[in-house]
Scaffold this motif. Structure first.
Motif, PDB file in Angstrom:
ATOM      1  N   ILE A  61       1.327  -1.514  -0.089  1.00 14.67           N
ATOM      2  CA  ILE A  61      -0.071   0.028   0.329  1.00 14.67           C
ATOM      3  C   ILE A  61       0.774   1.311  -0.406  1.00 14.67           C
ATOM      4  CG2 ILE A  61      -1.388   0.856   1.153  1.00 14.67           C
ATOM      5  CD1 ILE A  61      -3.115  -1.031   2.878  1.00 14.67           C
ATOM      6  N   GLU A  62       1.923   1.581   0.839  1.00 13.11           N
ATOM      7  CA  GLU A  62       2.547   2.504   0.928  1.00 13.11           C
ATOM      8  C   GLU A  62       3.492   2.712  -0.177  1.00 13.11           C
ATOM      9  OE1 GLU A  62       5.951   4.692   4.562  1.00 13.11           O
ATOM     10  OE2 GLU A  62       5.386   2.524   4.063  1.00 13.11           O
ATOM     11  N   ARG A  63       4.203   1.536  -0.598  1.00 17.24           N
ATOM     12  CA  ARG A  63       3.969   1.751  -2.155  1.00 17.24           C
ATOM     13  C   ARG A  63       3.782   2.126  -3.223  1.00 17.24           C
ATOM     14  NH1 ARG A  63       5.760  -2.932  -2.865  1.00 17.24           N
ATOM     15  NH2 ARG A  63       7.709  -3.299  -1.729  1.00 17.24           N
ATOM     16  N   THR A  64       2.844   1.396  -3.199  1.00 20.82           N
ATOM     17  CA  THR A  64       1.614   2.271  -4.580  1.00 20.82           C
ATOM     18  C   THR A  64       1.620   3.580  -3.667  1.00 20.82           C
ATOM     19  OG1 THR A  64       0.724   0.748  -4.620  1.00 20.82           O
ATOM     20  CG2 THR A  64      -0.323   1.664  -5.343  1.00 20.82           C
ATOM     21  N   VAL A  65       1.286   4.119  -3.000  1.00 22.93           N
ATOM     22  CA  VAL A  65       1.096   5.569  -2.849  1.00 22.93           C
ATOM     23  C   VAL A  65       2.160   6.082  -2.931  1.00 22.93           C
ATOM     24  CG1 VAL A  65       0.983   7.115  -0.575  1.00 22.93           C
ATOM     25  CG2 VAL A  65      -0.629   5.160  -0.258  1.00 22.93           C
ATOM     26  N   ASP A  66       3.671   5.764  -2.838  1.00 28.37           N
ATOM     27  CA  ASP A  66       4.445   6.754  -3.182  1.00 28.37           C
ATOM     28  C   ASP A  66       4.283   6.920  -4.738  1.00 28.37           C
ATOM     29  OD1 ASP A  66       6.072   6.949  -0.406  1.00 28.37           O
ATOM     30  OD2 ASP A  66       6.788   4.597  -0.577  1.00 28.37           O
ATOM     31  N   SER A  67       3.804   6.178  -5.141  1.00 24.48           N
ATOM     32  CA  SER A  67       3.970   5.420  -6.643  1.00 24.48           C
ATOM     33  C   SER A  67       3.083   6.783  -7.103  1.00 24.48           C
ATOM     34  CB  SER A  67       3.364   4.512  -7.392  1.00 24.48           C
ATOM     35  OG  SER A  67       4.846   3.623  -7.482  1.00 24.48           O
ATOM     36  N   CYS A  68       2.083   7.348  -6.686  1.00 23.49           N
ATOM     37  CA  CYS A  68       0.578   7.839  -7.008  1.00 23.49           C
ATOM     38  C   CYS A  68       1.754   9.755  -7.530  1.00 23.49           C
ATOM     39  CB  CYS A  68      -0.062   8.435  -5.796  1.00 23.49           C
ATOM     40  SG  CYS A  68      -1.049   6.512  -6.342  1.00 23.49           S
ATOM     41  N   ALA A  69       2.416   9.774  -6.772  1.00 24.06           N
ATOM     42  CA  ALA A  69       3.271  10.913  -7.018  1.00 24.06           C
ATOM     43  C   ALA A  69       3.534  11.070  -8.347  1.00 24.06           C
ATOM     44  CB  ALA A  69       4.734  10.934  -6.036  1.00 24.06           C
ATOM     45  N   GLY A  70       4.129   9.764  -9.256  1.00 22.99           N
ATOM     46  CA  GLY A  70       4.490  10.009 -10.097  1.00 22.99           C
ATOM     47  C   GLY A  70       3.060   9.643 -11.504  1.00 22.99           C
ATOM     48  N   LEU A  71       1.854   8.914 -11.009  1.00 19.59           N
ATOM     49  CA  LEU A  71       1.138   8.761 -11.758  1.00 19.59           C
ATOM     50  C   LEU A  71       0.038  10.410 -11.825  1.00 19.59           C
ATOM     51  CD1 LEU A  71      -0.193   4.936  -9.712  1.00 19.59           C
ATOM     52  CD2 LEU A  71       1.387   5.547 -12.414  1.00 19.59           C
ATOM     53  N   CYS A  72       0.312  10.870 -11.024  1.00 18.72           N
ATOM     54  CA  CYS A  72      -0.774  12.142 -11.010  1.00 18.72           C
ATOM     55  C   CYS A  72      -0.324  13.806 -11.293  1.00 18.72           C
ATOM     56  CB  CYS A  72      -1.705  12.523  -9.249  1.00 18.72           C
ATOM     57  SG  CYS A  72      -2.397  11.058  -8.936  1.00 18.72           S
ATOM     58  N   ARG A  73      -0.829  13.879 -11.832  1.00 15.57           N
ATOM     59  CA  ARG A  73      -0.010  15.631 -12.041  1.00 15.57           C
ATOM     60  C   ARG A  73      -0.638  16.393 -11.019  1.00 15.57           C
ATOM     61  NH1 ARG A  73      -0.088  17.218 -17.403  1.00 15.57           N
ATOM     62  NH2 ARG A  73      -1.661  15.510 -18.174  1.00 15.57           N
ATOM     63  N   GLN A 108       6.638  13.844  -9.504  1.00 14.47           N
ATOM     64  CA  GLN A 108       7.547  13.091 -10.074  1.00 14.47           C
ATOM     65  C   GLN A 108       7.975  11.993 -10.610  1.00 14.47           C
ATOM     66  OE1 GLN A 108      10.006  13.572  -7.326  1.00 14.47           O
ATOM     67  NE2 GLN A 108       8.835  14.879  -7.026  1.00 14.47           N
ATOM     68  N   PRO A 109       8.842  11.458 -11.859  1.00  7.96           N
ATOM     69  CA  PRO A 109       9.308  10.509 -12.748  1.00  7.96           C
ATOM     70  C   PRO A 109       9.122   9.223 -11.598  1.00  7.96           C
ATOM     71  CG  PRO A 109      11.252  12.001 -12.194  1.00  7.96           C
ATOM     72  CD  PRO A 109      10.580  12.033 -11.351  1.00  7.96           C
ATOM     73  N   LEU A 110       7.891   8.621 -12.258  1.00  8.72           N
ATOM     74  CA  LEU A 110       7.411   6.980 -12.304  1.00  8.72           C
ATOM     75  C   LEU A 110       8.696   6.590 -12.471  1.00  8.72           C
ATOM     76  CD1 LEU A 110       4.792   6.246 -11.220  1.00  8.72           C
ATOM     77  CD2 LEU A 110       4.517   5.650 -13.552  1.00  8.72           C
ATOM     78  N   VAL A 111       9.273   5.563 -11.850  1.00 10.96           N
ATOM     79  CA  VAL A 111      10.274   4.532 -11.426  1.00 10.96           C
ATOM     80  C   VAL A 111       9.696   3.517 -12.515  1.00 10.96           C
ATOM     81  CG1 VAL A 111      11.222   3.276 -10.496  1.00 10.96           C
ATOM     82  CG2 VAL A 111      11.244   4.959  -9.526  1.00 10.96           C
ATOM     83  N   PRO A 112      10.888   3.016 -13.778  1.00 14.94           N
ATOM     84  CA  PRO A 112       9.853   2.812 -14.991  1.00 14.94           C
ATOM     85  C   PRO A 112      10.717   0.688 -13.722  1.00 14.94           C
ATOM     86  CG  PRO A 112      12.378   3.250 -15.656  1.00 14.94           C
ATOM     87  CD  PRO A 112      12.036   3.864 -13.779  1.00 14.94           C
ATOM     88  N   GLY A 113      10.428  -0.027 -14.799  1.00 12.50           N
ATOM     89  CA  GLY A 113      10.008  -1.900 -14.629  1.00 12.50           C
ATOM     90  C   GLY A 113      10.052  -1.917 -12.532  1.00 12.50           C
ATOM     91  N   MET A 114       9.227  -1.114 -12.404  1.00 11.30           N
ATOM     92  CA  MET A 114       8.615  -1.739 -10.372  1.00 11.30           C
ATOM     93  C   MET A 114       7.592  -1.775 -10.903  1.00 11.30           C
ATOM     94  SD  MET A 114       8.943   0.720  -7.516  1.00 11.30           S
ATOM     95  CE  MET A 114       7.200   1.476  -7.767  1.00 11.30           C
ATOM     96  N   SER A 115       7.102  -3.217 -10.113  1.00  9.15           N
ATOM     97  CA  SER A 115       5.878  -3.707  -9.045  1.00  9.15           C
ATOM     98  C   SER A 115       5.683  -2.441  -7.848  1.00  9.15           C
ATOM     99  CB  SER A 115       6.216  -5.206  -8.671  1.00  9.15           C
ATOM    100  OG  SER A 115       4.785  -5.455  -8.450  1.00  9.15           O
TER     101      SER A 115
END
Length: 126
Positions: free
Chosen positions: A34-46, A99-106
């Motif tokens: 959950i926390e990793r997905t929340v972190d990733s939202c900074a790269g998914l959202c403008r 933020q840039p979305l980290v490529p190749g990450m699950s």
């Protein structure tokens, strides 16, 4: 579009987005995921984009923790369902810099609510 929603590469060319839906995920993955997905939202959202997310309110109720994770990462709470509703639905608007979305990450491994409830996966399993 068909792909594994957990993989950041699937979103290449589609982000940053104005609206990100993370529904049916947080109740079926570990806290770490959950926390990793929340972190990733900074790269998914403008900047100014909105995340709509869901999570059951059963034990352990992680809705307050999910709100905290979003809010410490530059997201402002827009709306949260009442705990008496028995389910959690939240909307958070991203106020930070994309933020840039980290490529190749699950971002997560779908474990399933029943497995998590039985203790089949913990935050250390992900």
């Amino acid at each position: 579009m068909r792909g594994d929603a957990s993989l950041t590469d699937v979103y290449r060319g589609m982000v940053p987005a104005d609206l990100v839906l993370v529904c049916g995920v947080f109740g079926n993955v570990s806290d770490e995921d959950i926390e990793r997905t929340v972190d990733s939202c900074a790269g998914l959202c403008r900047t100014g984009g909105t995340v709509v997310w869901t999570r059951h309110r059963g034990a352990p109720d992680r809705v307050p923790l999910i709100c905290e994770w979003f809010e410490t990462r530059g997201f402002a709470r827009q709306w949260l369902s009442d705990p008496a509703a028995g389910f959690g639905v939240g909307t958070h608007r991203f106020m930070g810099e994309t933020q840039p979305l980290v490529p190749g990450m699950s971002m997560f491994t779908f474990t399933g609510y029943d497995t998590l409830r039985r203790g089949g996966a913990t935050t250390d399993d992900a």
